[in-house]
Design a protein around this motif. Structure first.
Motif, short mmCIF file in Angstrom:
data_model
loop_
_atom_site.label_atom_id
_atom_site.label_comp_id
_atom_site.label_asym_id
_atom_site.label_seq_id
_atom_site.Cartn_x
_atom_site.Cartn_y
_atom_site.Cartn_z
N SER B 57 0.82 -1.21 0.00
CA SER B 57 0.00 0.00 0.00
C SER B 57 0.85 1.26 0.00
O SER B 57 0.32 2.36 0.07
CB SER B 57 -0.90 0.03 1.23
N THR B 190 -5.09 -1.65 -3.87
CA THR B 190 -3.97 -1.64 -2.92
C THR B 190 -2.64 -1.66 -3.67
O THR B 190 -1.72 -0.89 -3.38
CB THR B 190 -4.08 -2.86 -1.99
N ARG B 211 -4.97 3.65 2.40
CA ARG B 211 -3.72 3.39 3.10
C ARG B 211 -3.96 3.22 4.60
O ARG B 211 -3.40 2.33 5.24
CB ARG B 211 -2.72 4.52 2.86
N ASN B 214 -5.53 -0.21 5.19
CA ASN B 214 -4.60 -1.31 4.99
C ASN B 214 -3.52 -1.38 6.07
O ASN B 214 -3.15 -2.46 6.51
CB ASN B 214 -3.93 -1.19 3.61
#
Lengths: 373, 324
Positions: B57, B190, B211, B214
């Motif tokens: 990411s 991603t 982001r 993730n």
């Protein structure tokens, strides 16, 4: 610290404006330490202590008495060198978090030279320090070469070498090892160093501290007044531009790591020769990581490393008193350090909390810049 | 199967054949080595998945070590005081999510140097968990999964089903992360924000939010890695991660930022660990224990040197997104 003083057209007197720039550079670290103390105080409150009396005890114990200052400087000595090691590597865009392992190697090898051979004092002290530093430098050169030729990132390799060096020095002084002190019994340590290898103290003040300051000045001179230093800083700012300008970047990476590790190794040597008079693994825990906080608190300026190390050294020197008076575990110092590190490494947070206009010009400094660097 | 390279398949088959031969030769010891290999591989694999998901990411995470330590700490004491192991596991996961939120905030919003951000996590975690550590507590054990028939299989049974649920979930999560990365829209996005965020931004991907999500999710995988250590050690010890978070980074690199690659690398590390433990236990080698202790770390360095140049990190890893 790196404010563009000379480009300021209104700077009438260069000397006084340099001083002003220095003072301006001090603001961010001071605010960072203050904010860390506030957050640390909240954590102390949670665990049921009065932060004011804890902080008062720290200041009283470490900075207000003659013996306290001596102890603080003693603790600060390896930290100056450990901080220099990290700061020096940062200049080339390298992050040396292996100060711990390098320091252990330096401490063990200096102790070995110190106890096993007899030499006149003037030779014995520097010789033992140099051997300790050079063995560490060799390790640093390996890390640098792995980075330069194989792309192995120094953050991982130096951490791994910490464990390797820890095991190696453990073995060397263990009962089966070659440097074991037969009188030590269950304690794994080397025999006591000969008097000729011991760094003396000057009243309360350990002489090792002056060695450390000497290296700080030397590092500053090397970085700011020599071509080699210019090449290091250029490599740190932009590796590709440096290569294009004809700098042998691989050579710079290897030499910078070696010098950085040398400094950490000398820090270990000073521990063995100036403080404990022998090598014993447990005497040196955690020192390598303190160097990171110190280097960033000093904004990677070698001279500023000295006061930063004295501050952290003072914190470390107070742990015994904190444990006696407040039953506080010594690890409180690591928490405070992580907080200082956070605030000093994130100027944007400080600027957000403290909205002073002048803080905007506090420059962000060149640090690591990711995997690719 | 089209994602699996022939070379990988070849090595997997060779490893399996060797294992079967060894099993025929000495069943009990082979099982001991393989079983230990799987246990040792678990935290490394989960840690590597954490690093992998972050970097895919576009965020470098070297705070895996600290994440593991914080979640093991929270997991142990919550399980210990509540007497319920499940609450402990949940608490550990929540703690790692908080650590992930911190990493996301500093590296995505504050745009701080990400390697320093990870270092702060590591130093803070070591100090925090040692400072608030309380001696002499115990926690209930982590139960193991039991699937009828499968657990009775020789070799595979004790490998997957005798160590507690986290070892099993480590292997399971590899598949999940793989499918997620390569088979879903989320995974595609991603990978896009890790390689070329401004392109992803142009087509309408919310980079900041993705982001954040993730990094927090990945940190929970790192938290599972810490809980896995706890499952094996059955109590919390100061600094119990012992560099495993960094070895996990090497595993991630050696596996070339791919989930199954990480699994292969983690099993290799685990296998050598298991072999070492067995040899040491049998007294087959007369070497001081400190030299045994160095092996995993030296191995990591060698692996890094071997894989370093071949493993290409995602292009945007380490670079905060400034806007298109």
């Amino acid at each position: 610290m790196t404010s563009p003083v000379t480009t300021d057209p209104e700077a009438g007197n260069q000397e006084s404006s340099a001083l002003a720039a220095g003072l301006r550079g001090l603001r961010l670290p001071i605010i960072a330490v203050f904010l860390a103390a506030v957050v640390g105080g909240i954590l102390l409150l949670i665990s049921g202590d009065n932060p004011f009396s804890v902080y008062a005890a720290i200041v009283d114990e470490s900075f207000l008495s003659g013996s306290g200052i001596g102890r603080t400087l003693e603790k600060a000595t390896p930290l100056v060198l450990g901080g220099l090691a990290v700061a020096f590597a940062f200049k080339a865009g390298l992050f040396n978090i292996g100060g711990q392992g390098q320091l252990l190697l330096g401490a063990a090898f200096a102790a070995w030279i110190g106890y096993s051979i007899g030499l006149p004092t003037v030779i014995h002290i520097p010789f033992a320090m140099a051997v300790g530093g050079l063995v560490a430098a060799l390790l640093g050169a390996i890390v640098g070469a792995l980075k330069a030729y194989r792309g192995a990132h120094e953050v991982i390799t130096t951490i791994m070498f910490n464990f390797v060096a820890g095991n190696l020095t453990d073995y060397l002084v263990s009962r089966d090892g070659p440097w074991n002190d037969p009188e030590g019994g269950a304690i794994a340590r080397t025999p006591r160093l000969q008097d000729s290898a011991i760094i003396p103290t000057w009243g309360e003040i350990p002489m090792g501290f002056f060695f450390a300051c000497f290296f700080a000045v030397l590092a500053w001179w090397l970085l700011n007044k020599t071509t080699f230093g210019f090449e290091i800083i250029t490599t740190g700012a932009n590796k590709h531009a440096a290569k294009y300008a004809g700098i042998n970047v691989n050579r710079i990476i290897i030499l910078t790591m070696a010098i950085s590790a040398f400094l950490a190794g000398v820090g270990g040597a000073v521990q063995s020769q100036g403080v404990f008079g022998r090598f014993e693994a447990s005497n040196n825990t955690g020192l390598g990581f303190d160097g990171i906080t110190i280097a960033l608190l000093a904004r990677t300026n070698p001279i500023a490393v000295i006061p930063a190390a004295v501050l952290i050294g003072g914190l470390n020197a107070s742990t015994t008193r904190l444990q006696q008076d407040f039953r506080i575990e010594p690890e409180v110092v690591s928490i405070l350090q992580a907080l200082i590190l956070f605030f000093v490494a994130a100027p944007s947070v400080v600027r957000y909390i403290v909205r002073w206009k002048g803080l905007d010009d506090a420059e962000d400094i060149q640090l690591t810049g990711g995997w690719g660097s | 199967m089209k994602d699996v390279k022939p070379v990988t398949l070849f090595f997997a088959v060779v490893a399996l054949v060797l294992a079967v031969i060894s099993y025929q030769w000495d069943g009990r010891q082979t099982e001991a080595v393989v079983s230990r290999a799987v246990v040792e591989a678990g935290p490394l694999l989960l840690g590597a998945l954490c690093g992998l998901l972050c970097e895919r990411s576009g965020v470098i995470n070297i705070g895996i070590e600290g994440t593991m330590l914080m979640s093991a700490f929270a997991g142990f004491f919550i399980a210990s005081y509540s007497g319920t192991v499940w609450l402990g596991l949940l608490g550990g996961l929540a703690m790692s999510a908080i650590v992930g939120l911190f990493l996301a905030w500093t590296s995505i919003t504050l745009r701080q140097d990400q390697i320093i951000a990870g270092t702060i996590i590591n130093i803070f975690a070591l100090g925090f968990t040692s400072f608030y550590y309380i001696q002499g507590r115990t926690m209930p054990g982590v139960p193991s999964v039991s699937i009828p028939f499968l657990e009775d299989l020789p070799f595979v049974g004790p490998m997957l089903f005798s160590h507690g649920i986290l070892t099993f979930s480590a292997m399971f999560l590899v598949v999940v992360v793989h499918l997620f990365l390569y088979r879903t829209r989320w995974g595609l996005r991603t990978r896009a924000i890790g390689e070329h965020p401004s392109a992803a931004d142009t087509v309408g991907v919310n980079i900041i939010s993705l982001r954040y999500r993730n990094v927090i999710l990945a940190s929970m995988l790192g938290g599972l890695a810490g809980l896995h250590l706890l499952q094996s050690a059955s109590s919390f010890q100061r600094g119990m991660t012992n560099g495993k978070g960094f070895i996990a980074l090497a595993v991630m690199l050696f596996g070339r930022y791919r989930p199954f690659g990480a699994m292969g690398a983690a099993l290799l590390f685990g296998f050598l660990g298991g072999l070492q433990a067995q040899l040491q236990f049998k007294g087959a080698l007369d070497i001081p224990p400190q030299f045994f202790g160095m092996i995993p770390y030296l191995l990591t360095i060698i692996v890094l040197a071997a894989a370093g140049l071949a493993a290409r990190p995602p292009a945007a890893a380490g670079t905060p997104y400034e806007g298109a």
